[in-house]
Structure formats: C-alpha cells, structure tokens
Write a protein that holds these residues in place. Sequence first.
Motif, short mmCIF file in Angstrom:
data_model
loop_
_atom_site.label_atom_id
_atom_site.label_comp_id
_atom_site.label_asym_id
_atom_site.label_seq_id
_atom_site.Cartn_x
_atom_site.Cartn_y
_atom_site.Cartn_z
N ASN A 2 0.80 -1.28 0.03
CA ASN A 2 0.23 -0.15 -0.02
C ASN A 2 0.67 1.28 0.04
OD1 ASN A 2 0.95 0.36 2.79
ND2 ASN A 2 -0.70 -0.88 3.34
N HIS A 6 4.99 2.07 0.52
CA HIS A 6 5.64 2.43 -0.52
C HIS A 6 6.48 3.45 -0.09
CE1 HIS A 6 2.82 0.92 -4.11
NE2 HIS A 6 3.49 0.35 -3.45
N SER A 47 17.11 -7.37 -5.41
CA SER A 47 16.21 -5.94 -5.50
C SER A 47 16.89 -4.91 -4.79
CB SER A 47 14.82 -6.15 -5.13
OG SER A 47 14.43 -7.29 -5.79
N ASN A 207 11.87 -7.68 -7.31
CA ASN A 207 10.68 -7.09 -7.01
C ASN A 207 10.74 -5.68 -7.75
OD1 ASN A 207 8.57 -5.34 -5.59
ND2 ASN A 207 8.49 -7.15 -4.22
N PRO A 208 10.16 -5.60 -8.91
CA PRO A 208 10.28 -4.38 -9.61
C PRO A 208 9.70 -2.99 -8.83
CG PRO A 208 9.52 -5.80 -10.98
CD PRO A 208 9.39 -6.44 -9.59
N THR A 209 8.49 -3.14 -8.02
CA THR A 209 8.39 -2.02 -7.34
C THR A 209 9.25 -1.58 -6.20
OG1 THR A 209 5.87 -2.73 -7.54
CG2 THR A 209 6.35 -1.20 -5.91
N ALA A 210 9.82 -2.34 -5.55
CA ALA A 210 10.74 -2.29 -4.37
C ALA A 210 12.07 -1.37 -5.11
CB ALA A 210 11.23 -3.52 -3.68
N VAL A 212 12.14 0.44 -7.81
CA VAL A 212 11.96 1.77 -8.30
C VAL A 212 12.05 2.66 -6.96
CG1 VAL A 212 10.35 3.24 -9.19
CG2 VAL A 212 10.80 1.01 -10.39
N LEU A 213 11.28 2.16 -6.17
CA LEU A 213 10.94 3.10 -4.72
C LEU A 213 12.55 3.26 -4.05
CD1 LEU A 213 7.87 1.44 -3.25
CD2 LEU A 213 8.09 3.55 -4.67
#
Length: 254
Positions: A2, A6, A47, A207-210, A212-213
């Motif tokens: 969520n 993030h 990641s 984990n692409p989201t991790a 980028v963040l």
Amino acid sequence: MNGVEHLAIVAAGLGAGVLTSTVGVASLISFPALIALGIPPVVANASNTIGLLPGALSGSFGYRRELREVSRPTTIAVVLTCAIGAIGGAVLLLALPPGVFAAAAPWLILFTCLIVGVQPWISRWLRSRHDEPQATRTTMTPATTFFAALTGVYGGYFGAGAGVMMMAVLGLGLDLELRVVNALKTLSLLAANLVASVIFVFIADLNPTAIVLLAIGSVAGGYVGSHIGRRLPSGLLRVLIVVAGITAAVLMLR
C-alpha cells in the motif's frame, strides 16, 4: 504493497543512500525494510542491490572533487578489482543456500571495524619498522588488490557492511586522506553493485516496485551523503564508521 509501505521503502532508500556515501552500511536499513514487508530474502537482496545503484552513482558524483585526487590507474585498479570480485559474489548468492555466507558476515564486519579503528596506529607502526622514509603509497599492492577483491565478492553476495570493509582495505593499503578513501570506497561499491545488478537482472527473481522506490530515495540520499561525508572530520568519520559497523554486526547476530 500500500501507499504507506511505498513511502517506507522510499525512506529506507533515502537513508541507505546517505549511509552509502558516509559510513558504508546502506543495506542495514534497506534490506531489513524489504524483509519486513514480506519479500523473500534472496529476492530482497537482489532487488536491494539494484535499487541502491542510483544512490552509489549520485554519491560518486558528489565526491568527484575527491576522486580527482586519486591517480587514474589506481582508481581503475580499485574499480576493476571490486567489479570482478562482485561477479563471484553474485554467483554465490544465486547458487548457495541464503544463510551460508551471511552467517560469517557479522564477524567479518566486526573484524574490519577493528581495522578501521586502529588503522592510523598500524600505519605508523609499519612505517616505524623501516630505517629509511617510505614513499607515499598511491598504487594498489598485491595484498590490497586481493582483499579488495574479497570485499567485492562479499559486496556482490550480501553487501551489508561492504563499505566498512572497503574503508579498512583502502585505508591500510593506500596513503590517502580518509575523505578521499571514502570517495574511492563509494565508487568501488558502485562498480561492484553494477556488475552484480546486471547478473541479477538476467537470472534472479526481482521485485520491480521495490527497486523503483529504493532508487527514488537512494539517488537523493547518495548525493546528500557525499556532502556530509566530505565535511566530517577524519576522526569523527572513523568513529562513525566503527559504530555503524558494530551496530550492523550486532543487528545481524540477533
């Protein structure tokens, strides 16, 4: 994940970026943060390595003035040594059980903290054993190259505390001011992480989201950290490196 999670990863990336350019224990913030969010250890590790690349890049850019004080052959030797070592470390991460190398990491970090702390006394003692004044050491010796390569292996495999180890290796092997060693350490870890990241992109689960963040946070943190590291007195910086390393080792032993 969520929105709050993030933001937590961005904050972890910011803190890790600052630590990359100062005391060299970035992964002790970002890696546990990813684990706490339920990301599997090997996925989190790979990641994390990729996500912190922008922080090391911006940190190296922030240290560009210090890096000009190091001869180009020495800089190239350090970067290549760490990069080659990181290849072996990345392969080990993907081939061995997750806990094998990590079990030794806290003790390696504690040992290198000791070296960082006593490095000025060791250097003076080594020089006092020679009757003739010794020339300033500005090139990599075989021993320094060997231990820098081992640090590259460790950085490619796990990375937590690799900056502390590299500070110890370069601080003992080269006669450079600590702020310059810090800059060279940041650049060498950038090289190691870059090589490991290329391998992870093609082979590892990520984990692409991790990624980028972490990258968003670390790019700002790395640049800010380079300015902090430049202004810290050598004695204080040495103390902070030792304290950070001991803290990292204790957390890893828990």
